[in-house]
Design a protein around this motif. Sequence first.
Motif, PDB file in Angstrom:
ATOM      1  N   UNK A  60       0.838  -1.191   0.000  1.00  0.00           N
ATOM      2  CA  UNK A  60       0.000   0.000   0.000  1.00  0.00           C
ATOM      3  C   UNK A  60       0.877   1.245   0.000  1.00  0.00           C
ATOM      4  N   UNK A  61       0.475   2.254  -0.751  1.00  0.00           N
ATOM      5  CA  UNK A  61       1.264   3.474  -0.838  1.00  0.00           C
ATOM      6  C   UNK A  61       0.755   4.350  -1.953  1.00  0.00           C
ATOM      7  N   UNK A  62       1.613   5.260  -2.387  1.00  0.00           N
ATOM      8  CA  UNK A  62       1.233   6.203  -3.448  1.00  0.00           C
ATOM      9  C   UNK A  62       1.567   5.567  -4.796  1.00  0.00           C
ATOM     10  N   UNK A  63       0.531   5.381  -5.592  1.00  0.00           N
ATOM     11  CA  UNK A  63       0.692   4.760  -6.906  1.00  0.00           C
ATOM     12  C   UNK A  63       0.712   5.860  -7.968  1.00  0.00           C
ATOM     13  N   UNK A  64       1.673   5.760  -8.879  1.00  0.00           N
ATOM     14  CA  UNK A  64       1.829   6.765  -9.940  1.00  0.00           C
ATOM     15  C   UNK A  64       1.765   6.039 -11.282  1.00  0.00           C
ATOM     16  N   UNK A  65       0.973   6.576 -12.202  1.00  0.00           N
ATOM     17  CA  UNK A  65       0.879   5.932 -13.513  1.00  0.00           C
ATOM     18  C   UNK A  65       0.631   6.962 -14.605  1.00  0.00           C
ATOM     19  N   UNK A 115       6.315  -7.850  -9.995  1.00  0.00           N
ATOM     20  CA  UNK A 115       7.238  -6.763 -10.327  1.00  0.00           C
ATOM     21  C   UNK A 115       6.687  -5.409  -9.899  1.00  0.00           C
ATOM     22  N   UNK A 116       5.385  -5.198 -10.076  1.00  0.00           N
ATOM     23  CA  UNK A 116       4.797  -3.897  -9.745  1.00  0.00           C
ATOM     24  C   UNK A 116       4.173  -3.868  -8.350  1.00  0.00           C
ATOM     25  N   UNK A 117       4.238  -4.990  -7.638  1.00  0.00           N
ATOM     26  CA  UNK A 117       3.650  -5.031  -6.293  1.00  0.00           C
ATOM     27  C   UNK A 117       4.298  -4.046  -5.349  1.00  0.00           C
ATOM     28  N   UNK A 118       5.566  -3.701  -5.622  1.00  0.00           N
ATOM     29  CA  UNK A 118       6.285  -2.725  -4.787  1.00  0.00           C
ATOM     30  C   UNK A 118       6.602  -1.457  -5.589  1.00  0.00           C
ATOM     31  N   UNK A 119       5.723  -1.104  -6.498  1.00  0.00           N
ATOM     32  CA  UNK A 119       5.935   0.093  -7.330  1.00  0.00           C
ATOM     33  C   UNK A 119       5.672   1.387  -6.564  1.00  0.00           C
ATOM     34  N   UNK A 120       4.954   1.296  -5.469  1.00  0.00           N
ATOM     35  CA  UNK A 120       4.441   2.483  -4.764  1.00  0.00           C
ATOM     36  C   UNK A 120       5.506   3.227  -3.967  1.00  0.00           C
ATOM     37  N   UNK A 121       5.201   4.506  -3.681  1.00  0.00           N
ATOM     38  CA  UNK A 121       5.985   5.288  -2.726  1.00  0.00           C
ATOM     39  C   UNK A 121       5.421   4.977  -1.336  1.00  0.00           C
ATOM     40  N   UNK A 122       6.253   4.463  -0.465  1.00  0.00           N
ATOM     41  CA  UNK A 122       5.739   4.046   0.848  1.00  0.00           C
ATOM     42  C   UNK A 122       6.344   4.847   2.000  1.00  0.00           C
ATOM     43  N   UNK A 123       7.503   5.471   1.814  1.00  0.00           N
ATOM     44  CA  UNK A 123       8.160   6.217   2.896  1.00  0.00           C
ATOM     45  C   UNK A 123       8.400   7.655   2.454  1.00  0.00           C
ATOM     46  N   UNK A 124       8.370   8.559   3.420  1.00  0.00           N
ATOM     47  CA  UNK A 124       8.580   9.977   3.141  1.00  0.00           C
ATOM     48  C   UNK A 124       9.918  10.184   2.424  1.00  0.00           C
ATOM     49  N   UNK A 125       9.866  11.042   1.415  1.00  0.00           N
ATOM     50  CA  UNK A 125      10.993  11.411   0.549  1.00  0.00           C
ATOM     51  C   UNK A 125      11.278  10.426  -0.573  1.00  0.00           C
ATOM     52  N   UNK A 126      10.576   9.311  -0.598  1.00  0.00           N
ATOM     53  CA  UNK A 126      10.690   8.478  -1.801  1.00  0.00           C
ATOM     54  C   UNK A 126      10.040   9.229  -2.956  1.00  0.00           C
ATOM     55  N   UNK A 171       5.638  13.373   0.745  1.00  0.00           N
ATOM     56  CA  UNK A 171       6.183  14.326   1.721  1.00  0.00           C
ATOM     57  C   UNK A 171       5.641  14.124   3.125  1.00  0.00           C
ATOM     58  N   UNK A 172       4.494  13.474   3.282  1.00  0.00           N
ATOM     59  CA  UNK A 172       3.971  13.255   4.641  1.00  0.00           C
ATOM     60  C   UNK A 172       3.003  12.085   4.662  1.00  0.00           C
ATOM     61  N   UNK A 173       3.010  11.399   5.815  1.00  0.00           N
ATOM     62  CA  UNK A 173       2.102  10.283   6.071  1.00  0.00           C
ATOM     63  C   UNK A 173       1.326  10.623   7.332  1.00  0.00           C
ATOM     64  N   UNK A 174      -0.006  10.613   7.251  1.00  0.00           N
ATOM     65  CA  UNK A 174      -0.819  10.914   8.431  1.00  0.00           C
ATOM     66  C   UNK A 174      -2.015   9.977   8.450  1.00  0.00           C
ATOM     67  N   UNK A 175      -1.958   8.958   9.318  1.00  0.00           N
ATOM     68  CA  UNK A 175      -2.996   7.927   9.273  1.00  0.00           C
ATOM     69  C   UNK A 175      -2.992   7.294   7.899  1.00  0.00           C
ATOM     70  N   UNK A 176      -4.184   7.211   7.274  1.00  0.00           N
ATOM     71  CA  UNK A 176      -4.255   6.640   5.927  1.00  0.00           C
ATOM     72  C   UNK A 176      -3.933   7.642   4.841  1.00  0.00           C
ATOM     73  N   UNK A 177      -3.869   8.934   5.197  1.00  0.00           N
ATOM     74  CA  UNK A 177      -3.647   9.959   4.175  1.00  0.00           C
ATOM     75  C   UNK A 177      -2.185  10.056   3.768  1.00  0.00           C
ATOM     76  N   UNK A 178      -1.974  10.469   2.529  1.00  0.00           N
ATOM     77  CA  UNK A 178      -0.618  10.637   2.019  1.00  0.00           C
ATOM     78  C   UNK A 178      -0.529  11.996   1.319  1.00  0.00           C
ATOM     79  N   UNK A 179       0.480  12.781   1.698  1.00  0.00           N
ATOM     80  CA  UNK A 179       0.688  14.070   1.041  1.00  0.00           C
ATOM     81  C   UNK A 179       1.827  13.931   0.045  1.00  0.00           C
TER      82      UNK A 179
END
Length: 361
Positions: A285-290, A323-334, A348-356
Amino acid sequence: MAVSAGVTNEHEGPTDHTRWLKPQGTLRAVFLFVDFSDAVGTSAELTERKDRFATSVGDWMRSASYGKANLSTTFTSSWRRMPRAQSAYAGYHQTFDGHRSYLQDAVNASDAVVDFRNVDLVYVISPRTATTINVSSALIAPTGLGLMADGVERRFAVNLGTSVDDWDYKLVNHETGHLFGLPDLYTYGQPWPQLHEPVGGWDLMGLISAPAPDHLAWHKWKMGWLNDSQISCRTARGKTSATLTPLGTTGGLKTAVVKVTPHRAIVVENRQVSPQDVTSPCFRPGVLVYAVDTTVGGGNRPVTVLDRTPNNAVAGCSPEHAELGNATLVSVNQQLTDAASGVRVRLTAVSGGNRTVEVSW
Ligand SMILES: [Zn+2]
């Protein structure tokens, strides 16, 4: 798979609802059970399939659409006999006319017990012993070439062949996605598992059996399940910060989009575990970009997921989506950069389920 007559197939651009079914409100679906002189259905199989689809297909759609699309399902209560042996339908899925002819025979066989005036879409199920009817596919008929019954034309139908046993009820949702205008995200003409290279398991129009097949935010927006206020879109160079709520929750900002050409966009969304997903080590789970390309149709890579970890598959997972299962941004600054446009996305930020995210172009 989808068959259409003489027009471009499903794509990622705005949906023409004079052609495709509008996926909103209550949609009345009938499941027709049809069998053949050389492949007779059993009551046990009818009951088993009815139980399998009675609530699952509609529940998936209701949840994925935030309650905007409701499938009202009815089933015929016995197998209705087709006019020809199943072997006579060989090749039915290879042409529009063959597919339409098969489905029209099923409608005719069921006409005595179904009032098609009360039906928006038709599903046709055949026995698993009818091995000629193997491929499941959607029929989107232009006006005048649909299925006729009870004085009405029905332009949206799906035949469910033996492949439904490979993919289960989500295959029905996948094929219904075609009726709604969604393209296939796997690649036609590619060998397994490479055909799933573009999006792996991140959308139901890709790998149906993946653990996280909720529809991409782009698809939810295309179908009207997300409204414009839930999309942050920029068309000029600059820098945006956006806090994205999880795609699987109702409400809030869901997507940051950069339109980099008239026909190409970079899309950013926050994929946590949706109600349609199961928790699995095979997707992070994380930020998915496509990237979305509206110039190509289904099967020709209309969507390509950007991979934060190229050539680094998640160990122990199916090769179609590892291969794409770990495509997401999961930690700040990735961060991820789209090489073609130069768009850069940084978590840039993780707050609960939200992602900035900060999106720069
Ligand atoms: Zn398909």
